[in-house]
Enzyme design. Structure first.
Site, PDB file in Angstrom:
ATOM      1  N   ALA A  83       0.858  -1.190   0.000  1.00  0.00           N
ATOM      2  CA  ALA A  83       0.000   0.000   0.000  1.00  0.00           C
ATOM      3  C   ALA A  83       0.892   1.238   0.000  1.00  0.00           C
ATOM      4  CB  ALA A  83      -0.898   0.010   1.228  1.00  0.00           C
ATOM      5  N   ALA A  84       0.425   2.309  -0.660  1.00  0.00           N
ATOM      6  CA  ALA A  84       1.191   3.559  -0.674  1.00  0.00           C
ATOM      7  C   ALA A  84       0.262   4.721  -0.348  1.00  0.00           C
ATOM      8  CB  ALA A  84       1.840   3.778  -2.036  1.00  0.00           C
ATOM      9  N   ALA A  85       0.786   5.698   0.423  1.00  0.00           N
ATOM     10  CA  ALA A  85       0.006   6.894   0.747  1.00  0.00           C
ATOM     11  C   ALA A  85       0.904   8.120   0.621  1.00  0.00           C
ATOM     12  CB  ALA A  85      -0.563   6.771   2.160  1.00  0.00           C
ATOM     13  N   SER A  86       0.355   9.295   0.949  1.00  0.00           N
ATOM     14  CA  SER A  86       1.117  10.519   0.686  1.00  0.00           C
ATOM     15  C   SER A  86       2.375  10.623   1.542  1.00  0.00           C
ATOM     16  CB  SER A  86       0.237  11.745   0.898  1.00  0.00           C
ATOM     17  OG  SER A  86      -0.250  11.766   2.218  1.00  0.00           O
ATOM     18  N   GLY A  88       3.887   7.796   3.306  1.00  0.00           N
ATOM     19  CA  GLY A  88       4.733   6.606   3.397  1.00  0.00           C
ATOM     20  C   GLY A  88       4.103   5.433   2.682  1.00  0.00           C
ATOM     21  N   VAL A  90       3.673   0.844   2.801  1.00  0.00           N
ATOM     22  CA  VAL A  90       3.671  -0.280   3.734  1.00  0.00           C
ATOM     23  C   VAL A  90       4.147  -1.570   3.056  1.00  0.00           C
ATOM     24  CG1 VAL A  90       2.194  -1.740   5.187  1.00  0.00           C
ATOM     25  CG2 VAL A  90       1.789   0.736   5.064  1.00  0.00           C
ATOM     26  N   ASP A 234      -8.615  10.615  12.645  1.00  0.00           N
ATOM     27  CA  ASP A 234      -8.520  10.395  11.202  1.00  0.00           C
ATOM     28  C   ASP A 234      -9.199   9.089  10.805  1.00  0.00           C
ATOM     29  OD1 ASP A 234      -7.758  10.854   8.593  1.00  0.00           O
ATOM     30  OD2 ASP A 234      -5.767   9.991   8.834  1.00  0.00           O
TER      31      ASP A 234
END
Length: 352
Positions: A83-86, A88, A90, A234
């Site tokens: 998984a990728a987010a703004s 970092g 995983v 969040d």
């Protein structure tokens, strides 16, 4: 016109990078700054961010955990992120010591540097805006400072790890809630190790107990908001999962907020007044919750609030409330009166 402009703004924010995506997300919960139409557009600003090179991620793990090779800590780790987010991405891994399956979150390179530069520039602009009429409604600098302090906390995974341990303790009073175990010994500022939990996103689950788990989620958030005072700020759908055994998993404690005793009681009183339709007392609640300046005459507010809440409460309980409409109506009211949403409450609204 506004709709197209805001859709354009959303695309620009994505191309500008992490700070602007997060700032857009922060603005998307501020009815006192943006109109309801703009908020809906910005709320779609999810982390659609490309992943970064895994070689860099492995280098970050080596640097942060002080090892010569990743295999000293993890006996196995996926070659690419799951998984990728703004901020970092995983990886799924297994701990060498004990063999537990874990999720390893690695921070994007140079986030701290780019964000700090962006913040500095945005704040300089905010100081210039103080001389304009916009400053009656909102102090951009104050908003940025509040935003920045949370943002820097979110960039420090050691803080997130401590938050996770504390929430795990707090949530033991509730059944069927799982908080992933955190591993402080394998966590540093830019690398976070937590238990890997099998499950599906609650929002995508077809199980017949989803309704019950949603209710449990509400109980969990109200427990944090009105009882423990340590509040997960969040809770987007990606942060809630259902395990195959039918438990509720809550993830990701980067963004927490502390709720004071005064704020807790203020909210409980406001809720009690709403339930009893004691609208003339709500003006005082708004003042005690720090929404309206101390010396404001709240009388003109009362008919507007009565109209909105009577409509919301007419259908018999929370099930029938259309929260989208309620939020839009309230946003219109907050636009017409000298409302200022205190920073602590912006996070509460987002969570609700």
């Amino acid at each position: 016109g506004e709709f197209a402009a805001v859709a354009g703004l959303r695309n620009v924010l994505v191309s500008l990078g992490p700070f602007y995506i997060k700032l857009g997300q922060a603005l998307s919960i501020r009815p006192d700054i943006l109109s309801p139409q703009a908020m809906v557009q910005l709320q779609q600003l999810c982390d659609k961010v490309p992943s970064f090179d895994s070689a860099l991620a492995m280098q970050t793990i080596r640097d942060e955990l002080g090892v010569k090779d990743v295999s000293e800590v993890y006996s196995e780790i996926t070659a690419e992120p799951v998984a990728a987010a703004s901020l970092g991405q995983v990886y799924r891994a297994r701990l060498k010591d004990g063999g537990d399956e874990v999720a390893v979150k690695v921070q994007r390179p140079f986030v701290l540097e780019t964000v700090s530069l962006d913040l500095h520039l945005a704040r300089s602009l905010g100081l210039l805006l103080r001389a304009t009429p916009l400053s009656d409604r909102i102090d951009v600098v104050e908003l940025l400072d509040e935003f920045a302090s949370r943002f820097y906390q979110e960039l420090d995974y050691i803080v997130e790890c401590e938050n996770g341990l504390r929430v795990e303790r707090d949530m033991r009073v509730l059944p069927r809630i799982v908080i992933p175990k955190n591993y402080p010994q394998y966590t540093a500022r830019r690398v976070h190790t937590a238990q890997w939990i099998e499950g599906e996103k609650l929002s995508q689950s077809k199980a017949d107990d989803v309704g019950a788990l949603v209710n449990l989620g509400v109980v969990a958030y109200l427990t944090q908001l009105l009882d423990t005072g340590f509040f997960h700020a969040d809770p987007h759908p990606g942060n809630m999962m259902r395990t195959p055994q039918g438990e509720l998993v809550i993830l990701d404690f980067g963004l927490m907020t502390e709720v004071t005793e005064e704020q807790k009681y203020g909210m409980i009183e406001a809720i009690a007044h709403l339930i009893h339709r004691d609208y003339d007392r709500i003006g005082d609640d708004f003042i005690s919750l720090d929404f309206i300046p101390k010396d404001t005459d709240t009388a003109p507010l009362i008919p507007a609030l009565a109209r909105v809440f009577d409509a919301a409460l007419a259908g018999g309980g929370a099930k029938s409330i259309n929260f989208q409409e309620l939020a839009a109506d309230l946003a219109e009211i907050t636009f017409e009166f000298p409302f200022r949403i205190p920073p602590y409450f912006a996070l509460v609204i987002r969570a609700i």
